[in-house]
Design a protein around this motif. Sequence first.
Motif, PDB file in Angstrom:
ATOM      1  N   SER A   1      -3.800  -2.307 -16.937  1.00 39.96           N
ATOM      2  CA  SER A   1      -3.909  -0.922 -17.363  1.00 39.96           C
ATOM      3  C   SER A   1      -3.006  -0.044 -16.501  1.00 39.96           C
ATOM      4  N   SER A   2      -2.859   1.190 -16.933  1.00 38.87           N
ATOM      5  CA  SER A   2      -1.963   2.098 -16.227  1.00 38.87           C
ATOM      6  C   SER A   2      -2.427   2.276 -14.784  1.00 38.87           C
ATOM      7  N   GLY A   3      -1.500   2.168 -13.843  1.00 32.66           N
ATOM      8  CA  GLY A   3      -1.854   2.332 -12.441  1.00 32.66           C
ATOM      9  C   GLY A   3      -2.303   1.051 -11.773  1.00 32.66           C
ATOM     10  N   SER A   4      -2.272  -0.061 -12.510  1.00 30.27           N
ATOM     11  CA  SER A   4      -2.740  -1.314 -11.919  1.00 30.27           C
ATOM     12  C   SER A   4      -1.694  -1.946 -11.005  1.00 30.27           C
ATOM     13  N   GLY A   5      -0.492  -1.382 -10.951  1.00 34.33           N
ATOM     14  CA  GLY A   5       0.494  -1.873  -9.989  1.00 34.33           C
ATOM     15  C   GLY A   5       1.562  -2.770 -10.585  1.00 34.33           C
ATOM     16  N   LYS A   6       1.690  -2.764 -11.911  1.00 36.14           N
ATOM     17  CA  LYS A   6       2.672  -3.643 -12.559  1.00 36.14           C
ATOM     18  C   LYS A   6       4.094  -3.291 -12.133  1.00 36.14           C
ATOM     19  N   SER A   7       4.428  -2.002 -12.199  1.00 35.28           N
ATOM     20  CA  SER A   7       5.776  -1.594 -11.805  1.00 35.28           C
ATOM     21  C   SER A   7       6.013  -1.875 -10.328  1.00 35.28           C
ATOM     22  N   THR A   8       5.019  -1.555  -9.524  1.00 35.36           N
ATOM     23  CA  THR A   8       5.160  -1.775  -8.085  1.00 35.36           C
ATOM     24  C   THR A   8       5.430  -3.241  -7.797  1.00 35.36           C
ATOM     25  N   PHE A   9       4.731  -4.129  -8.507  1.00 35.70           N
ATOM     26  CA  PHE A   9       4.929  -5.563  -8.305  1.00 35.70           C
ATOM     27  C   PHE A   9       6.371  -5.962  -8.633  1.00 35.70           C
TER      28      PHE A   9
ATOM     29  N   SER B   1       0.850  -1.194   0.000  1.00 37.75           N
ATOM     30  CA  SER B   1       0.000   0.000   0.000  1.00 37.75           C
ATOM     31  C   SER B   1       0.881   1.237   0.000  1.00 37.75           C
ATOM     32  N   PHE B   2       0.413   2.271  -0.655  1.00 41.03           N
ATOM     33  CA  PHE B   2       1.018   3.592  -0.493  1.00 41.03           C
ATOM     34  C   PHE B   2       0.013   4.418   0.284  1.00 41.03           C
ATOM     35  N   GLY B   3       0.313   4.696   1.539  1.00 48.46           N
ATOM     36  CA  GLY B   3      -0.669   5.372   2.379  1.00 48.46           C
ATOM     37  C   GLY B   3      -1.898   4.486   2.488  1.00 48.46           C
ATOM     38  N   SER B   4      -3.048   5.053   2.188  1.00 48.44           N
ATOM     39  CA  SER B   4      -4.276   4.254   2.306  1.00 48.44           C
ATOM     40  C   SER B   4      -4.616   3.556   0.989  1.00 48.44           C
ATOM     41  N   HIS B   5      -3.786   3.774  -0.013  1.00 49.18           N
ATOM     42  CA  HIS B   5      -4.057   3.208  -1.331  1.00 49.18           C
ATOM     43  C   HIS B   5      -3.414   1.823  -1.451  1.00 49.18           C
ATOM     44  N   GLU B   6      -4.244   0.795  -1.434  1.00 48.95           N
ATOM     45  CA  GLU B   6      -3.723  -0.565  -1.516  1.00 48.95           C
ATOM     46  C   GLU B   6      -3.501  -0.935  -2.973  1.00 48.95           C
ATOM     47  N   VAL B   7      -2.229  -0.932  -3.382  1.00 47.49           N
ATOM     48  CA  VAL B   7      -1.911  -1.122  -4.799  1.00 47.49           C
ATOM     49  C   VAL B   7      -1.842  -2.600  -5.155  1.00 47.49           C
ATOM     50  N   LEU B   8      -1.237  -3.403  -4.282  1.00 50.27           N
ATOM     51  CA  LEU B   8      -1.143  -4.847  -4.518  1.00 50.27           C
ATOM     52  C   LEU B   8      -1.839  -5.562  -3.366  1.00 50.27           C
TER      53      LEU B   8
ATOM     54  N   ASP C   1      10.703  -3.639 -16.980  1.00 50.43           N
ATOM     55  CA  ASP C   1       9.545  -2.785 -16.716  1.00 50.43           C
ATOM     56  C   ASP C   1       9.277  -1.885 -17.915  1.00 50.43           C
ATOM     57  N   GLU C   2       8.343  -2.283 -18.724  1.00 47.81           N
ATOM     58  CA  GLU C   2       7.987  -1.533 -19.938  1.00 47.81           C
ATOM     59  C   GLU C   2       9.214  -1.032 -20.698  1.00 47.81           C
ATOM     60  N   PRO C   3      10.039  -1.954 -21.167  1.00 47.12           N
ATOM     61  CA  PRO C   3      11.313  -1.545 -21.769  1.00 47.12           C
ATOM     62  C   PRO C   3      11.168  -0.741 -23.052  1.00 47.12           C
TER      63      PRO C   3
END
Lengths: 231, 265
Positions: B49-57, B24-31, B185-187
Motif C-alpha cells: 500500500s501507499s507509504g509501505s516503502g516500495k519506492s524507498t526499497f 529509516s527517515f529520522g525515527s521512522h523506520e521505513v524498511l 517505480d510505478e511506471p
Amino acid sequence: MDAFLEMVREYGPDFFWGTVLTIQLVVISALLGAAMAIPLALARMSRNLPLYWISSAYSIFFRGTPLLVQFFLIYYGLGQFAFIRTSFLWPFLREAYVCAIITLTLNTAAYSSEVIRGGILSVPRGEIEAARATGMSAFTAYRLVILPRAFSLILPAYSNEIIILLKGTSLASTITLLELMGASQLAASATYQPIQVFALAGIIYYCLTMAITSLFHWLERRYNRYMTLAR
Amino acid sequence: MAGDGPSAPREIPVALDVRSIRKSFGSHEVLKGISLAAREHDVVAILGSSGSGKSTFLRCINLLETPDGGEVRLKGELIRMRQRGGMLVPADMKQVDRIRSRLSMVFQQFNLWQHMTILENVTAAQIHVLGRDRKSAVEKAEAMLAKVGVADKRGHYPGQLSGGQQQRVAIARALAMDPEVMLFDEPTSALDPELVNEVLKVMRDLAAEGRTMLIVTHEMGFAREAASHMLFLHQGLVEDEGPPREIMANPNSERFRQFLSGSLK
Ligand SMILES: Nc1ncnc2c1ncn2[C@@H]1O[C@H](COP(=O)(O)OP(=O)(O)OP(=O)(O)O)[C@@H](O)[C@H]1O
Ligand SMILES: [Mg+2]
C-alpha cells in the motif's frame, strides 16, 4: 537644435570612444563575472562549512555595500597595501581601467551567483536523479543536465543583471575613467549644455539596454525552445 | 512469459541479490530488512500500500537513497559501503556510478531531461557514461525508440509528448544502456487511464524478451500476467511472496488478502 548638432560634431568622437569603453567594461566584467559566479553559487550551496562561510561573506559584502564604495575601496584602497604596491602586478592594478573591471566583475559575480543558485535550485529534482541513476558522475550531471537547465531558467533574471551592470559602469567615471558617463561630464562642463549632453548619453544608454534585451531574447528563443514548444 | 515458474532450473544465475535492506527517515523506520534475489530473466513485481516503502526499497538498490544497512550485489559484485560518522556511505562513488549504469531506472514521473530532444535524451548517457561514439549511440537510440513506438518523435522535446509517449521514451532511454536489471517505480501511475496500456504493452514485451526487471506497480492484472515472482511489502517487511498466481489465489498473509480485495474492488 543647431547647438545640439554642433555639440555632436565637436564631441561625437568622445561619445563614440566613451561608448566603446562602456561596452568593453560590460562585456569583460559580464564574462569574468559569470565565470566567477558559477563556482561561487556552488560554494554557496556547499555543505563544506568554510567554503559556505567565505562565499556567503563575499556575497553579503558585495550585495550589501554601494557599488560606488566598492569602486573607491578598490581604486584607492589597493595601493595602501605594500605587498600589492611592490608586486609585479602593480603597474596593472594602478590603472583605473583595471580597477573598474575588477570592481564590476566582483560586484556582478556576487549578484549573478545568487541568480545562478536560484536557477540550480529550481532544476527539477527528478531530472537530476534520472541523470545520476544512469551512472553520470556529479560533474557530468552538472555539465549535461543541471547547468544547461539552470541556464535556460535564469535567462530572464540574468538579462536584468546585465542591464544593472551596464548602468553600474557609469560609476567608473568617478575613478577618472572616460567611459560614456565620464565623456558626457567633460562635454557638459566644456559646452555648458548639460541637458543636451546628458540627453544624448541617456539615449545611448537606452540603445545599449535595448541591445542587451534583444541579445537575451535571442538566447531565450534559442535555448528555451523546449519551454515554448511544450504543450 | 519469462519462461521460469516454480520449476525453473536452478542453474540460472542470480542477477540481483539484495539482502536485509534497512532504511529509516529520522525515527521512522521505513524498511526493516528486506531481501530479494532476482535470477536472470526474472520479473519481480513489488506490491504494497501507499507509504509501505516500495519506492524507498527500489531507490536503495541503486543508492539514490543510502540504506542504513544491508547488501546489494549485481552479478555477484557487492556495492562496497563503509561507515562514516555512524552512517553507511558508499566506499567508492565510481563503483556506484558503474553499477548504476548497469541498472536502469524508470520513474513514475518519467524524469526526461526537458531541455534535450528525445534523441538526445536517449543518447546522452550512452555517450557520456558508457563512452559510446555518437554514431553508434544514435543508432542504438533509434532502434530503441522504434521498439517502444516513438521513433517519429526523435526531434521533439519531452514537453511536446503525451505522458504515455514520454514514459516510453524513458523506457527507451533505460534500454539503450543495455542494462542487466531494470528498475521500474510505478511506471504507469502518473498516466491518464487511456495511456496506461501502451506502456504496459512495452513492458510485457520486455518481460517476454527475458529482461530482468523489478517493477513496483499497482496494476494487479499486469503483475499477475507478466511477473514471475511477487513481493508484498507491509510495514517495512516482506509480508508475503511467491509466484503471482499462487499467492494471489491463496495469500499466506491476511494483510495481503485485504490488499488484494481492496485493489480488486
Ligand atoms: N526523503 C524522505 N524523507 C522522509 N521520509 C520519507 C522520505 N522518502 C520517503 N519517506 C517516507 O517513507 C515512507 C515510504 O515511502 P515510499 O515513497 O517508499 O512509499 P511507497 O511504498 O513508494 O508509496 P507510494 O505507493 O505512495 O509511492 C513514507 O512514509 C514516506 O513518507
Ligand atoms: Mg512510491
